[in-house]
Design a protein around this motif. Sequence first.
Motif, mmCIF file in Angstrom:
data_model
loop_
_atom_site.group_PDB
_atom_site.id
_atom_site.type_symbol
_atom_site.label_atom_id
_atom_site.label_comp_id
_atom_site.label_asym_id
_atom_site.label_seq_id
_atom_site.Cartn_x
_atom_site.Cartn_y
_atom_site.Cartn_z
ATOM 1 N N ALA A 252 3.583 4.085 5.906
ATOM 2 C CA ALA A 252 3.736 2.960 4.983
ATOM 3 C C ALA A 252 2.861 1.787 5.419
ATOM 4 O O ALA A 252 2.172 1.170 4.606
ATOM 5 C CB ALA A 252 5.201 2.535 4.907
ATOM 6 N N LEU B 196 12.536 -0.011 -2.333
ATOM 7 C CA LEU B 196 11.917 0.417 -1.070
ATOM 8 C C LEU B 196 12.839 0.091 0.100
ATOM 9 O O LEU B 196 12.955 0.855 1.052
ATOM 10 C CB LEU B 196 10.564 -0.285 -0.887
ATOM 11 N N GLU C 227 -0.927 2.613 4.945
ATOM 12 C CA GLU C 227 -1.349 2.393 3.560
ATOM 13 C C GLU C 227 -1.261 0.913 3.213
ATOM 14 O O GLU C 227 -2.056 0.405 2.437
ATOM 15 C CB GLU C 227 -0.435 3.152 2.611
ATOM 16 N N ALA D 100 0.989 4.136 -8.158
ATOM 17 C CA ALA D 100 0.040 4.902 -7.355
ATOM 18 C C ALA D 100 0.665 5.390 -6.056
ATOM 19 O O ALA D 100 0.015 6.077 -5.282
ATOM 20 C CB ALA D 100 -1.189 4.051 -7.060
ATOM 21 N N PHE E 196 6.658 4.567 -3.706
ATOM 22 C CA PHE E 196 6.213 5.267 -2.504
ATOM 23 C C PHE E 196 7.285 6.241 -2.013
ATOM 24 O O PHE E 196 7.029 7.429 -1.788
ATOM 25 C CB PHE E 196 5.887 4.200 -1.457
ATOM 26 N N VAL E 197 8.499 5.739 -1.886
ATOM 27 C CA VAL E 197 9.578 6.602 -1.406
ATOM 28 C C VAL E 197 9.877 7.704 -2.429
ATOM 29 O O VAL E 197 10.181 8.840 -2.075
ATOM 30 C CB VAL E 197 10.849 5.779 -1.122
ATOM 31 N N LEU F 136 1.654 3.546 -3.491
ATOM 32 C CA LEU F 136 1.380 2.758 -2.290
ATOM 33 C C LEU F 136 2.670 2.055 -1.870
ATOM 34 O O LEU F 136 3.516 1.759 -2.710
ATOM 35 C CB LEU F 136 0.268 1.742 -2.574
ATOM 36 N N PRO F 137 2.805 1.787 -0.578
ATOM 37 C CA PRO F 137 4.107 1.315 -0.101
ATOM 38 C C PRO F 137 4.395 -0.150 -0.419
ATOM 39 O O PRO F 137 4.649 -0.938 0.463
ATOM 40 C CB PRO F 137 4.025 1.543 1.408
ATOM 41 N N VAL F 138 4.351 -0.537 -1.676
ATOM 42 C CA VAL F 138 4.774 -1.881 -2.046
ATOM 43 C C VAL F 138 6.054 -1.817 -2.855
ATOM 44 O O VAL F 138 6.485 -2.793 -3.417
ATOM 45 C CB VAL F 138 3.721 -2.619 -2.875
ATOM 46 N N TRP G 73 17.096 4.233 7.739
ATOM 47 C CA TRP G 73 16.402 3.820 6.520
ATOM 48 C C TRP G 73 16.644 4.864 5.435
ATOM 49 O O TRP G 73 17.332 4.614 4.461
ATOM 50 C CB TRP G 73 14.908 3.608 6.814
ATOM 51 N N ILE G 74 16.092 6.056 5.620
ATOM 52 C CA ILE G 74 16.363 7.137 4.672
ATOM 53 C C ILE G 74 17.061 8.209 5.491
ATOM 54 O O ILE G 74 16.434 9.139 5.989
ATOM 55 C CB ILE G 74 15.054 7.674 4.057
ATOM 56 N N PHE H 207 0.460 -0.613 -8.206
ATOM 57 C CA PHE H 207 0.393 -0.029 -6.867
ATOM 58 C C PHE H 207 1.604 0.875 -6.632
ATOM 59 O O PHE H 207 1.512 1.880 -5.933
ATOM 60 C CB PHE H 207 0.321 -1.125 -5.802
ATOM 61 N N ILE I 290 -3.899 -2.278 0.889
ATOM 62 C CA ILE I 290 -3.693 -3.046 -0.330
ATOM 63 C C ILE I 290 -4.324 -4.429 -0.226
ATOM 64 O O ILE I 290 -5.135 -4.798 -1.071
ATOM 65 C CB ILE I 290 -2.190 -3.110 -0.665
ATOM 66 N N LEU J 296 -0.063 12.219 4.314
ATOM 67 C CA LEU J 296 1.303 12.222 3.758
ATOM 68 C C LEU J 296 1.815 13.652 3.624
ATOM 69 O O LEU J 296 2.937 13.965 4.033
ATOM 70 C CB LEU J 296 1.324 11.521 2.398
ATOM 71 N N PHE K 174 7.475 10.397 -2.007
ATOM 72 C CA PHE K 174 7.818 11.071 -0.759
ATOM 73 C C PHE K 174 8.991 12.029 -0.982
ATOM 74 O O PHE K 174 8.985 13.166 -0.510
ATOM 75 C CB PHE K 174 8.159 10.005 0.289
ATOM 76 N N ILE L 143 4.982 15.158 5.746
ATOM 77 C CA ILE L 143 6.158 15.742 5.090
ATOM 78 C C ILE L 143 6.426 17.124 5.673
ATOM 79 O O ILE L 143 7.555 17.472 6.033
ATOM 80 C CB ILE L 143 5.943 15.823 3.563
#
Lengths: 496, 494
Positions: free
Chosen positions: B148, A477, B151, A390, A398-399, A392-394, B78-79, A387, B155, B188, A402, B192
């Motif tokens: 986040a 993450l 998405e 791919a 993901f970051v 996905l945010p797990v 965070w970022i 994941f 899952i 996404l 991005f 951005i």
Amino acid sequence: VTIHTPHVDWFAISTILALLGASFVALLAAVLVPRAIRRPFAAVVSLLGFAGGVVTSIWLYVDSATPHAAISGTFERDRWTALAQLVICGIGFVTTLVGWEHIASGSDDHIAEFFSLLTASAAGMAFFVGSANLMVMFLSLEWFSIALYVMCAIDYDIEGSLEAGLKYLIIGSFGSAALLFGCALVYGSTNRIDFTGIAAAVGSHGLTGDALLVLGLAMIIAGLGFQSSSAPFHMWTPDVYEGAPTTVTAFMSAATKVAAFALAFRLLRTAFPQEEHLWSWAFAGIAVASLAIGNFAALVQRNVKRMLAYSSISHAGFILIGLSAGSTLGGRALMYYLIVYSAMAFGSFAVLAARERELGAPVTLDNLAGFGWERPFLGVAMWFFLFGFAGLPVGGGFVAKFYVLSAAYDHGWTWLVIVGVIATLVSLYYYLAVVRAMYMRPSEELRVAAVGGGAPAAEPFLHVAVAAALVVSVGSLFAVGPLIDLAKHATSALPF
Amino acid sequence: VPALPVPEREVTVSTFTSLLVWLPIGAALVVWALPLSRYATGALAVLVSLVEVGIWIEQATRFDFDRHGLQFEQHHSWISDLGVSYHLGEYGFSLWLVGLTVVAMAACIGYGFWVGRDRARAYFGLMLFLTGATVGVFVAQDLLLFYAFFEGMLIPLYVLVGVWGGPGRLGATVKFLIYTMAGSLLMLAALIVYGLKVGTFDLVDGPTSPSRWIFLGFMLAFVIKAPLFPFHGWLPDAYREAPPEVTAVLSGVIAKAGTYGMLRIAIAKFPEPTSYYRTLMLTLAALALVYGSLLAFRSPTLRGVVAYSSLAQSGLIALGLFSGTNLGYDGAVLQMVAHGLVSTALFLIAGTVERRTTTDQFSLLGGMAKGRPALATLLMTVGIISLAVPGSASFAGEFLILAGAFQRHWWWAAIGAGAIVLAAMYMLRAISAVLHEARGSTVTDAALDLRPGELALIVPLVAALLFLSAWPAGVSHHAFAGDNPTQVVKGQFR
């Protein structure tokens, strides 16, 4: 006649020395240490070498706030080098853990040589990422490549291992030749081999757009493309990744990429800043090709190792998006992506190694059935890696996506953002196919039996290695801030 | 009589917002890590989901519905170098959607416990994870964080449908995931572009944008999630193959993330594109409403009826939102909550019917009312509320939406009113096919009435619906500060 020996900043190359020392001891162990304890002995030596490398590269990172060239300007002592070395040593450490249980598990014949080669290749990579002139770059590339060629072929009991080694040798040599030729052309054009000197010569002699220089740059890019397995220089990747012992595949897929991309970014920023308009377009093109070829070819694979090989090509494409942006943001994105990606790539191949051993056969989507339920920890870890791949945010995957897409947009390339997004969408299909195989198809249906039918071998070191990869890939993450700060300071060592 | 001085309550429960998100996710990790028995796992999951409801009630009582702006706010970096932060908080309407989430999830987790899902640790862990991610969507005030969680919902849903679903689950999961990811990945790209252009990803601080492309990028994700016609291709398979309680979550809660996104992001941040595409969006909404109702009327299964009626209801909610009127916004929020409860209850009831008869095919069902008063009463009550009989919560919601749509133009209201007639037709058809008519071949005497455990799950949902029916203004007048939605939306909820 007095010969002036250059001043050597031993501390600058301490990571390399630690790894080389370990390599030397491990090689001696191959002859001197009795067979009964050779495996643990060599593995511990290798672990110590990598631990030493981790410590020295952290120290170097802390102590190299002002970048400067060491050893007559052949080696760059800065945070970019130190961070890349740190990642490489980390990968080497966990590779040793997996290799301890998995390399040539039938016999201990070449186990010490394996660890010797592993540390030697990591030392070569650690040298490669800090190289400050074309000569050192080429020599260290050969240094770690030759070690890798042998590592691919070391388990010659495995079908395909020798073939993988040979294939890698031939195609890798081709890549090296391209790189060397490119270096020669650049030297011919600028009369310099040091990176900063090349940039200065281009500036002072008005060589921008010089045919020889541009051709040389193109050849160098092709050579680095071979090492980083970016399309269209990727042909060797699926075969070699499939044939090599899975431990070696795990190491290659993670460490080689880190080395190749970290060096590429340094080289281009330092030696060819005037040609940025050329190489950023070239890399954008290579990125798109890698994304397209990697993703579409992965869709039809049944062999999971091959699939992940193609996936690594597609990730090269994502990393190249950050590289092609060429900015500080791109540099940060590149480093962050490399850290997260190498954890996920290493971890996923390590999980495959466990399954492969359990089955005594190559892992395919069919014989992966039920794996998630049988080996809950490895299954969940694989789930996170896939994941994460791919986007996905797990986890940090993901970051990382991005970030590279942000870098592309920041560069003014919205089209590349769209390409990246579409590639991610395609990639979902095959990553999820693995999850589907692991969890959603009962193994009873497919009658997959483990070798010998008993419980799988206890592999504590492999579990530790996978757990470490999982911690990095998920933790990144939450620890985006600190990691990006590391990457930011590393990037500031390069000229912009 | 002088008004009593209201004691100024210091709002110190901001951490509750984070807790609502991370408690279930933490519990999921505990459930995955500890080798608990099936019973203990289920009990723990139910307990956590009830604690969630408790926390939410505590928040709701402390919420100041008259105050403008964000409440229970939490803000951490965070970022930082890209302007992304961990920013949570709630508005009136998001409070109600969070409430819907925790209540519906509690019922669904309880249902999973009741029917004794196998591989309990994986199952309950995923359900808890889903709870956290869904609450996260409704409270996130940063675009990347929102994404986040948006998405993140996918899952667990993917695995829940893929592992515990029906025979066609593999195809359904692929379709579901590819559809929704196609939408959200374009989101996404859009976020951005938006975030880097304006320099922040914060939803509260971020300015409005006139870009139609970015608007469309966001909207695509939301219309697929909601879904609206013609982006509903994933819906029939997923709703049919998922376990009933997961379908209940999908249609009751997850679908609302799509309509919530339209309100919170698409409409609030893109006023110019919203009015430019208003006719298009209203048309899509009206199409979903009519087409969904027609499909529901033709569906041969109970779940099919509820599934397509969800499509229709999403259309109705979007109609209210894109009417851009006070009544439309109020009605849309009320309808989100009311339909969330209705559809959760209906899918759970469908699940209980399937457990007794092994099927939800109308041709094999019938006559279940006889000797099963509790089942009959509950299905009848929820069905009646669902078809928007005057006096029900759904009626209030639909009436507000149609009145709002009427203010935009009379024909939108005319289309909506027509669809409500269809709603009565399909819902009454479904009720009579299950409860009345000749006894179906799968309905045996062994098929008992609802057990106390099942009643304990469904009755609270129905009670909440009856409460909303008695006092719809509880939601519709407490969704936007100052009860002037258009101004609040125009001011980007600040």
